[in-house]
Design an enzyme around this catalytic site. Structure first.
Site, PDB file in Angstrom:
ATOM      1  N   ARG A  65       0.813  -1.215   0.000  1.00 40.03           N
ATOM      2  CA  ARG A  65       0.000   0.000   0.000  1.00 40.03           C
ATOM      3  C   ARG A  65       0.849   1.268   0.000  1.00 40.03           C
ATOM      4  NH1 ARG A  65      -4.578  -0.059   4.233  1.00 40.03           N
ATOM      5  NH2 ARG A  65      -5.305   1.548   2.837  1.00 40.03           N
ATOM      6  N   CYS A  66       2.165   1.135   0.146  1.00 38.99           N
ATOM      7  CA  CYS A  66       3.073   2.287   0.230  1.00 38.99           C
ATOM      8  C   CYS A  66       3.711   2.551  -1.132  1.00 38.99           C
ATOM      9  CB  CYS A  66       4.151   1.994   1.274  1.00 38.99           C
ATOM     10  SG  CYS A  66       5.481   3.194   1.316  1.00 38.99           S
ATOM     11  N   SER A  67       3.587   3.773  -1.623  1.00 44.38           N
ATOM     12  CA  SER A  67       4.136   4.101  -2.943  1.00 44.38           C
ATOM     13  C   SER A  67       5.660   3.974  -2.974  1.00 44.38           C
ATOM     14  CB  SER A  67       3.712   5.511  -3.369  1.00 44.38           C
ATOM     15  OG  SER A  67       4.265   6.480  -2.500  1.00 44.38           O
TER      16      SER A  67
END
Length: 113
Positions: free
Chosen positions: A9-11
């Site tokens: 979920r973390c870019s």
């Protein structure tokens, strides 16, 4: 074996994964939110990173602000908190050849290779 401690979920974590893929390296993806590292594993990662446990903490997380900010925690207590609440761990972390780096910015990952 190359490992990336990854949060899908973390870019920044996704960018780190793309860097490893672009380098055409064999690596293991560790979804640390699903399988949190033990305190012993975290202590080892911190040693490889050559940082203090506090430098691995995501201080902007609400969980940190509400439960830990401003408290005088020992390194052992910080490592325990990180193990119990892996959302607080900075990401991504890439480990290779006995070294490690936090991929912030993600381009730092290339320094390992």
């Amino acid at each position: 074996m190359i490992q990336i401690y990854h949060n899908p979920r973390c870019s920044k974590s996704r960018q780190g994964l793309q860097i490893l893929e672009a380098l055409n390296l064999d690596f293991e993806v560790v979804k640390y939110l699903d399988a949190p590292p033990t305190e012993k594993e975290l202590a080892h990662i911190i040693k490889l990173l050559k940082i203090t446990p506090m430098q691995l903490v995501r201080k902007g997380e609400t969980l940190w602000k509400e439960n830990y900010k401003g408290k005088d925690l020992s390194d052992k207590e910080l490592i325990k908190a990180l193990s119990e609440h892996p959302k607080l761990i900075e990401r991504p972390i890439v480990i290779a050849n006995g070294k490690a780096v936090i991929g912030r910015p993600p381009a730092q990952i290339k320094e390992l290779f």
